[in-house]
Design an enzyme around this catalytic site. Structure first.
Site, mmCIF file in Angstrom:
data_model
loop_
_atom_site.group_PDB
_atom_site.id
_atom_site.type_symbol
_atom_site.label_atom_id
_atom_site.label_comp_id
_atom_site.label_asym_id
_atom_site.label_seq_id
_atom_site.Cartn_x
_atom_site.Cartn_y
_atom_site.Cartn_z
ATOM 1 N N HIS A 39 0.835 -1.197 0.000
ATOM 2 C CA HIS A 39 0.000 0.000 0.000
ATOM 3 C C HIS A 39 0.873 1.251 0.000
ATOM 4 O O HIS A 39 1.960 1.276 0.566
ATOM 5 C CB HIS A 39 -0.931 0.004 1.217
ATOM 6 C CG HIS A 39 -2.063 -0.955 1.086
ATOM 7 N ND1 HIS A 39 -3.208 -0.897 1.866
ATOM 8 C CD2 HIS A 39 -2.252 -2.018 0.257
ATOM 9 C CE1 HIS A 39 -4.038 -1.856 1.521
ATOM 10 N NE2 HIS A 39 -3.486 -2.566 0.552
ATOM 11 N N GLU A 41 0.759 4.059 1.479
ATOM 12 C CA GLU A 41 1.109 4.683 2.753
ATOM 13 C C GLU A 41 2.383 4.062 3.344
ATOM 14 O O GLU A 41 3.267 4.765 3.835
ATOM 15 C CB GLU A 41 -0.043 4.537 3.763
ATOM 16 C CG GLU A 41 -1.306 5.265 3.360
ATOM 17 C CD GLU A 41 -2.242 4.403 2.519
ATOM 18 O OE1 GLU A 41 -3.407 4.786 2.352
ATOM 19 O OE2 GLU A 41 -1.800 3.334 2.028
ATOM 20 N N CYS A 79 -6.540 2.254 4.588
ATOM 21 C CA CYS A 79 -7.256 1.089 5.090
ATOM 22 C C CYS A 79 -6.966 0.949 6.580
ATOM 23 O O CYS A 79 -6.128 1.651 7.146
ATOM 24 C CB CYS A 79 -6.829 -0.175 4.329
ATOM 25 S SG CYS A 79 -5.151 -0.738 4.721
ATOM 26 N N CYS A 82 -3.226 0.019 7.421
ATOM 27 C CA CYS A 82 -2.303 1.141 7.233
ATOM 28 C C CYS A 82 -2.496 2.190 8.325
ATOM 29 O O CYS A 82 -1.528 2.808 8.774
ATOM 30 C CB CYS A 82 -2.505 1.773 5.856
ATOM 31 S SG CYS A 82 -1.827 0.775 4.499
#
Length: 200
Positions: A39, A41, A79, A82
């Site tokens: 992801h 992030e 999410c 994260c």
């Protein structure tokens, strides 16, 4: 930055600010997108050492850490997993401030969704989370997109959608966050090893 294609990709445009004097700031700009199952992030955290030199000091005892302010413009809100990773990271890095502007809310339709609770955790950790408005989209277009090819044109109902999502986010963030241990026990998070060294 190229055109963002597809709703399955998350783009993160960032601005890194560091104060180097009473009236002087340094700026660094860039963008990332999720790749290879990572992801965006967490991908950003991998590059943080190169983007923010001195964030952890130089390793010496009593070494002063430099302070940074980071702003993200994301196509989706984080999410749940994260959000947890970011909260854990920020708890160890009090000299870093994070603001997040999001275009859309990720899996936040259900009242008891993990994503909603993750956003509340971020707020409690000191992160300022905001839904992007017209001026934020315009800023991103002017700053990160190859805007010489064409001027920014707002799509239909951009303002109405931003207002609707902003109200929804405000309602989400007004709910009291559950204790961290309770939230952690409710969801299983696969351990993620974060490398903070920038590879040239």
């Amino acid at each position: 930055m190229r055109w963002a294609r597809g709703r399955c990709e998350t783009y993160l445009c960032f601005v890194v600010k560091r104060r180097v004097g009473p009236d002087t700031l340094t700026f660094d700009f860039g963008h990332l997108r999720n790749r290879n199952g990572c992801h965006v992030e967490l991908l950003f955290l991998r590059y943080l050492g190169a983007l923010c030199p001195g964030l952890w000091g130089s390793g010496g005892t009593g070494e002063k850490r430099l302070s940074y302010s980071i702003t993200w413009f994301c196509s989706w809100s984080p999410c749940a997993n994260c959000s947890i990773r970011l909260c854990e990271f920020l708890s160890r890095t009090p000299n870093l401030r994070l603001r997040i502007f999001v275009s859309r809310l990720y899996f936040c339709d259900l009242e008891d969704s993990r994503e909603r609770e993750g956003l509340r955790m971020l707020k409690k950790a000191g992160v300022q989370i905001t839904v992007m408005s017209y001026k934020d989209f315009f800023y991103c277009w002017q700053t990160f997109v190859a805007s010489k090819q064409s001027s920014f044109k707002a799509w239909e109902e951009l303002h109405q959608n931003s207002v609707r999502l902003a109200r929804k986010l405000n309602r989400i963030l007004q709910v009291e966050v559950l204790p961290y241990t309770s939230f952690s026990n409710r969801i299983k998070v696969k351990p993620v090893r974060i490398c903070l060294k920038f590879q040239y």
